[in-house]
Design a protein around this motif. Structure first.
Motif, PDB file in Angstrom:
ATOM      1  N   GLY A  54       0.862  -1.177   0.000  1.00  0.00           N
ATOM      2  CA  GLY A  54       0.000   0.000   0.000  1.00  0.00           C
ATOM      3  C   GLY A  54       0.895   1.221   0.000  1.00  0.00           C
ATOM      4  N   ASN A  55       0.384   2.312  -0.523  1.00  0.00           N
ATOM      5  CA  ASN A  55       1.237   3.490  -0.706  1.00  0.00           C
ATOM      6  C   ASN A  55       0.718   4.732  -0.004  1.00  0.00           C
ATOM      7  OD1 ASN A  55       1.501   1.932  -3.718  1.00  0.00           O
ATOM      8  ND2 ASN A  55       3.399   2.445  -2.666  1.00  0.00           N
ATOM      9  N   GLU A  56       0.237   4.559   1.221  1.00  0.00           N
ATOM     10  CA  GLU A  56      -0.152   5.713   2.017  1.00  0.00           C
ATOM     11  C   GLU A  56       1.046   6.173   2.837  1.00  0.00           C
ATOM     12  OE1 GLU A  56      -4.016   5.560   3.968  1.00  0.00           O
ATOM     13  OE2 GLU A  56      -4.419   3.710   2.859  1.00  0.00           O
ATOM     14  N   ALA A  57       1.272   7.480   2.874  1.00  0.00           N
ATOM     15  CA  ALA A  57       2.505   8.030   3.432  1.00  0.00           C
ATOM     16  C   ALA A  57       2.757   7.616   4.873  1.00  0.00           C
ATOM     17  CB  ALA A  57       2.486   9.551   3.318  1.00  0.00           C
ATOM     18  N   HIS A  58       1.699   7.531   5.666  1.00  0.00           N
ATOM     19  CA  HIS A  58       1.894   7.324   7.104  1.00  0.00           C
ATOM     20  C   HIS A  58       1.565   5.902   7.565  1.00  0.00           C
ATOM     21  CE1 HIS A  58       2.705  11.573   7.428  1.00  0.00           C
ATOM     22  NE2 HIS A  58       1.557  11.830   6.812  1.00  0.00           N
ATOM     23  N   LEU A  59       1.440   4.974   6.617  1.00  0.00           N
ATOM     24  CA  LEU A  59       1.275   3.572   6.974  1.00  0.00           C
ATOM     25  C   LEU A  59       2.609   2.855   6.817  1.00  0.00           C
ATOM     26  CD1 LEU A  59      -2.152   2.411   5.512  1.00  0.00           C
ATOM     27  CD2 LEU A  59      -1.596   3.202   7.811  1.00  0.00           C
ATOM     28  N   HIS A  60       2.934   1.997   7.785  1.00  0.00           N
ATOM     29  CA  HIS A  60       4.224   1.316   7.798  1.00  0.00           C
ATOM     30  C   HIS A  60       4.007  -0.187   7.756  1.00  0.00           C
ATOM     31  CE1 HIS A  60       5.969   5.205   8.830  1.00  0.00           C
ATOM     32  NE2 HIS A  60       4.968   5.326   9.685  1.00  0.00           N
ATOM     33  N   ALA A  61       4.788  -0.868   6.935  1.00  0.00           N
ATOM     34  CA  ALA A  61       4.579  -2.290   6.674  1.00  0.00           C
ATOM     35  C   ALA A  61       5.674  -3.151   7.301  1.00  0.00           C
ATOM     36  CB  ALA A  61       4.537  -2.530   5.172  1.00  0.00           C
ATOM     37  N   PHE A  62       5.398  -4.460   7.348  1.00  0.00           N
ATOM     38  CA  PHE A  62       6.386  -5.477   7.705  1.00  0.00           C
ATOM     39  C   PHE A  62       6.908  -6.074   6.401  1.00  0.00           C
ATOM     40  CE2 PHE A  62       3.677  -5.267  11.441  1.00  0.00           C
ATOM     41  CZ  PHE A  62       4.579  -5.349  12.497  1.00  0.00           C
ATOM     42  N   ALA A  63       8.227  -6.139   6.266  1.00  0.00           N
ATOM     43  CA  ALA A  63       8.843  -6.667   5.046  1.00  0.00           C
ATOM     44  C   ALA A  63       9.460  -8.036   5.304  1.00  0.00           C
ATOM     45  CB  ALA A  63       9.908  -5.701   4.537  1.00  0.00           C
ATOM     46  N   THR A  64       9.546  -8.830   4.236  1.00  0.00           N
ATOM     47  CA  THR A  64      10.218 -10.119   4.303  1.00  0.00           C
ATOM     48  C   THR A  64      10.865 -10.384   2.954  1.00  0.00           C
ATOM     49  OG1 THR A  64       9.968 -12.447   4.914  1.00  0.00           O
ATOM     50  CG2 THR A  64       8.205 -11.468   3.599  1.00  0.00           C
ATOM     51  N   GLU A  65      11.525 -11.521   2.804  1.00  0.00           N
ATOM     52  CA  GLU A  65      12.157 -11.879   1.550  1.00  0.00           C
ATOM     53  C   GLU A  65      11.665 -13.239   1.067  1.00  0.00           C
ATOM     54  OE1 GLU A  65      16.548  -9.798   1.352  1.00  0.00           O
ATOM     55  OE2 GLU A  65      16.382 -11.832   2.145  1.00  0.00           O
ATOM     56  N   ALA A  66      11.488 -13.340  -0.240  1.00  0.00           N
ATOM     57  CA  ALA A  66      11.190 -14.622  -0.872  1.00  0.00           C
ATOM     58  C   ALA A  66      12.423 -15.050  -1.655  1.00  0.00           C
ATOM     59  CB  ALA A  66       9.993 -14.485  -1.804  1.00  0.00           C
ATOM     60  N   LEU A  67      12.808 -16.312  -1.522  1.00  0.00           N
ATOM     61  CA  LEU A  67      13.975 -16.843  -2.220  1.00  0.00           C
ATOM     62  C   LEU A  67      13.527 -17.665  -3.420  1.00  0.00           C
ATOM     63  CD1 LEU A  67      16.224 -17.979   0.778  1.00  0.00           C
ATOM     64  CD2 LEU A  67      16.375 -15.873  -0.562  1.00  0.00           C
ATOM     65  N   GLY A  68      14.033 -17.315  -4.594  1.00  0.00           N
ATOM     66  CA  GLY A  68      13.715 -18.064  -5.796  1.00  0.00           C
ATOM     67  C   GLY A  68      14.562 -19.321  -5.902  1.00  0.00           C
ATOM     68  N   HIS A  69      14.270 -20.144  -6.926  1.00  0.00           N
ATOM     69  CA  HIS A  69      15.008 -21.400  -7.104  1.00  0.00           C
ATOM     70  C   HIS A  69      16.489 -21.143  -7.349  1.00  0.00           C
ATOM     71  CE1 HIS A  69      11.468 -23.875  -6.957  1.00  0.00           C
ATOM     72  NE2 HIS A  69      10.888 -23.215  -7.946  1.00  0.00           N
ATOM     73  N   GLY A  70      16.804 -20.018  -7.952  1.00  0.00           N
ATOM     74  CA  GLY A  70      18.204 -19.701  -8.228  1.00  0.00           C
ATOM     75  C   GLY A  70      18.874 -18.918  -7.117  1.00  0.00           C
ATOM     76  N   GLY A  71      18.175 -18.759  -6.012  1.00  0.00           N
ATOM     77  CA  GLY A  71      18.748 -18.032  -4.888  1.00  0.00           C
ATOM     78  C   GLY A  71      18.506 -16.535  -4.925  1.00  0.00           C
ATOM     79  N   GLU A  72      17.811 -16.067  -5.980  1.00  0.00           N
ATOM     80  CA  GLU A  72      17.533 -14.628  -6.052  1.00  0.00           C
ATOM     81  C   GLU A  72      16.540 -14.236  -4.955  1.00  0.00           C
ATOM     82  OE1 GLU A  72      14.643 -16.701  -8.866  1.00  0.00           O
ATOM     83  OE2 GLU A  72      16.780 -16.832  -8.318  1.00  0.00           O
ATOM     84  N   ARG A  73      16.712 -13.013  -4.452  1.00  0.00           N
ATOM     85  CA  ARG A  73      15.888 -12.537  -3.343  1.00  0.00           C
ATOM     86  C   ARG A  73      14.903 -11.478  -3.841  1.00  0.00           C
ATOM     87  NH1 ARG A  73      18.205 -13.714   1.772  1.00  0.00           N
ATOM     88  NH2 ARG A  73      20.192 -14.820   1.556  1.00  0.00           N
ATOM     89  N   THR A  74      13.648 -11.622  -3.445  1.00  0.00           N
ATOM     90  CA  THR A  74      12.603 -10.656  -3.781  1.00  0.00           C
ATOM     91  C   THR A  74      11.986 -10.138  -2.493  1.00  0.00           C
ATOM     92  OG1 THR A  74      12.084 -11.837  -5.836  1.00  0.00           O
ATOM     93  CG2 THR A  74      10.439 -10.287  -5.001  1.00  0.00           C
ATOM     94  N   VAL A  75      11.938  -8.823  -2.345  1.00  0.00           N
ATOM     95  CA  VAL A  75      11.310  -8.235  -1.165  1.00  0.00           C
ATOM     96  C   VAL A  75       9.795  -8.279  -1.332  1.00  0.00           C
ATOM     97  CG1 VAL A  75      11.024  -6.149   0.231  1.00  0.00           C
ATOM     98  CG2 VAL A  75      13.272  -6.730  -0.699  1.00  0.00           C
ATOM     99  N   LEU A  76       9.114  -8.820  -0.331  1.00  0.00           N
ATOM    100  CA  LEU A  76       7.659  -8.817  -0.293  1.00  0.00           C
ATOM    101  C   LEU A  76       7.213  -8.206   1.031  1.00  0.00           C
ATOM    102  CD1 LEU A  76       6.844 -12.389  -1.679  1.00  0.00           C
ATOM    103  CD2 LEU A  76       6.601 -10.217  -2.890  1.00  0.00           C
ATOM    104  N   TYR A  77       5.959  -7.762   1.064  1.00  0.00           N
ATOM    105  CA  TYR A  77       5.421  -7.100   2.251  1.00  0.00           C
ATOM    106  C   TYR A  77       4.126  -7.763   2.684  1.00  0.00           C
ATOM    107  CZ  TYR A  77       8.542  -3.345   0.687  1.00  0.00           C
ATOM    108  OH  TYR A  77       9.641  -2.601   0.280  1.00  0.00           O
ATOM    109  N   LEU A  78       3.907  -7.820   3.997  1.00  0.00           N
ATOM    110  CA  LEU A  78       2.582  -8.174   4.492  1.00  0.00           C
ATOM    111  C   LEU A  78       1.656  -6.993   4.227  1.00  0.00           C
ATOM    112  CD1 LEU A  78       3.483  -9.849   7.900  1.00  0.00           C
ATOM    113  CD2 LEU A  78       2.557 -10.985   5.867  1.00  0.00           C
ATOM    114  N   HIS A  79       0.523  -7.243   3.597  1.00  0.00           N
ATOM    115  CA  HIS A  79      -0.316  -6.127   3.177  1.00  0.00           C
ATOM    116  C   HIS A  79      -0.911  -5.365   4.369  1.00  0.00           C
ATOM    117  CE1 HIS A  79      -4.181  -8.862   2.753  1.00  0.00           C
ATOM    118  NE2 HIS A  79      -3.704  -8.863   3.973  1.00  0.00           N
TER     119      HIS A  79
END
Length: 349
Positions: A54-79
């Motif tokens: 979500g993109n509201e200025a004053h809302l703050h999220a929890f972030a985590t990482e997803a690991l792909g099969h090749g070890g690449e890392r993707t940042v994801l957020y709990l909505h």
């Protein structure tokens, strides 16, 4: 000598005292689901992990990482809300949907805030946003009736949940409770006059810092002068927000300075946020970038845009949507003092 601490929620005697409210919450949950099903809504379950929280200025999220099969890392957020995903479902052809599920917001803890909470969100295609006002009134009455409460209450304040809510515009509220002509500080193109609002706020006894922008002053007046008067005796629908305070809402057709957005208050507590949905992808992108610019200015961080969401907007029909804090509604229905009183397993502090 150590200071004694309160017993944890899982202590048998604490749970015994909390349990009647938790059972009442369960009953309200069942009643709400039946109400939406009877109204012809389809319940949807959206993914909690998203590329953008979500993109509201004053809302703050929890972030985590997803690991792909090749070890690449993707940042994801709990909505922080199921909104972006729900609107994609509207673009896919759903017409009346609701979601009753968990969302997460960081930096939020207190009597009315919890980092993990339950949000009730619903959408109607082809309906005016006033239809959501009627929905909110019906849901308040339903929660009270289910809990066996004649009134909703919080900290010595109460409202009649069966009475028609008062409808009050932001312009009326600022004039009535702060003596401020709010709309005169907003232009038709959405730009604002910070100095005019700051001067009016100071005259009303509000402290204004030198680096406060228009939005900061608006929020301070709202919190200090307006919100304490809302939802007294009966609920209040606070509507027609200035366009700078409605990043996801459609501009009111006959009043370009305000948007079709409202918030529902009861006992001084904000229960719901609703609006007629903006469906212009280019305008939505501009507004979300402005929100993230403000977030970076204040907090030094920003979240990515959900490009999939922006693409879906081009296919989304006219709709209105609302988000209601389900835990807060349950709190008021059972007369609880803290949000944790109606959570089965609160997050440890």
């Amino acid at each position: 000598m150590q200071t004694p601490t309160a017993s944890p929620w899982w202590s048998a005697h604490v749970h015994h005292d909390r349990r009647p409210r938790l059972i009442a919450r369960n009953a309200i949950t069942r009643a709400v689901r039946r109400w939406f099903e009877d109204e012809g809504f389809v319940e949807v379950e959206t993914a909690a992990l998203q590329v953008s929280p979500g993109n509201e200025a004053h809302l703050h999220a929890f972030a985590t990482e997803a690991l792909g099969h090749g070890g690449e890392r993707t940042v994801l957020y709990l909505h922080t809300s199921p909104e972006f995903a729900a609107k994609k479902l509207l673009a896919a052809g759903e017409q009346k949907i609701f979601s009753l599920g968990k969302v997460w917001r960081n930096r939020e803890r207190g009597p009315l805030h919890h980092p993990e909470f339950t949000m009730l969100e619903w959408y109607r295609t082809g309906a005016p946003y006033e239809a959501l006002m009627a929905d909110c009134a019906a849901l308040m009455a339903l929660a009270a009736e289910t809990a066996g409460a004649r009134r909703l209450s919080f900290r010595g304040q109460s409202v009649d949940p069966f009475a028609e809510p008062e409808r009050l515009t932001l312009a009326e509220a600022f004039d009535r409770f702060a003596g401020i002509d709010l709309i005169s500080t907003v232009s038709d193109d959405g730009s604002t006059d910070r100095e005019a609002l700051a001067a009016a706020a100071r005259a009303a006894g509000i402290r204004v810092a030198e680096d406060d922008v228009w939005a900061d002053v608006f929020s301070r007046v709202l919190v200090e002068k307006i919100e304490p008067h809302l939802g007294q005796g009966r609920a209040t629908v606070l509507c027609e927000y200035p366009t700078p305070e409605a990043a996801l809402a459609r501009v009111k057709p006959d009043a370009p300075k305000v948007a079709e957005r409202f918030e529902l208050y009861a006992c001084g507590v904000e229960l719901a946020n609703a609006f007629a949905e903006l469906t212009d992808p280019a305008e939505q992108r501009r507004r979300l970038i402005a929100e993230m610019d403000e977030k970076e200015r204040v907090y030094g961080e920003r979240y990515p845009l959900d490009e999939d969401f922006l693409a879906a907007l081009a296919h989304m029909p006219p709709a209105c949507g609302a988000a209601l804090g389900f835990d807060r509604l349950a709190m008021l229905a059972v007369g609880a003092e803290r949000i944790e009183d109606v959570l089965w397993t609160p997050v440890a502090e």
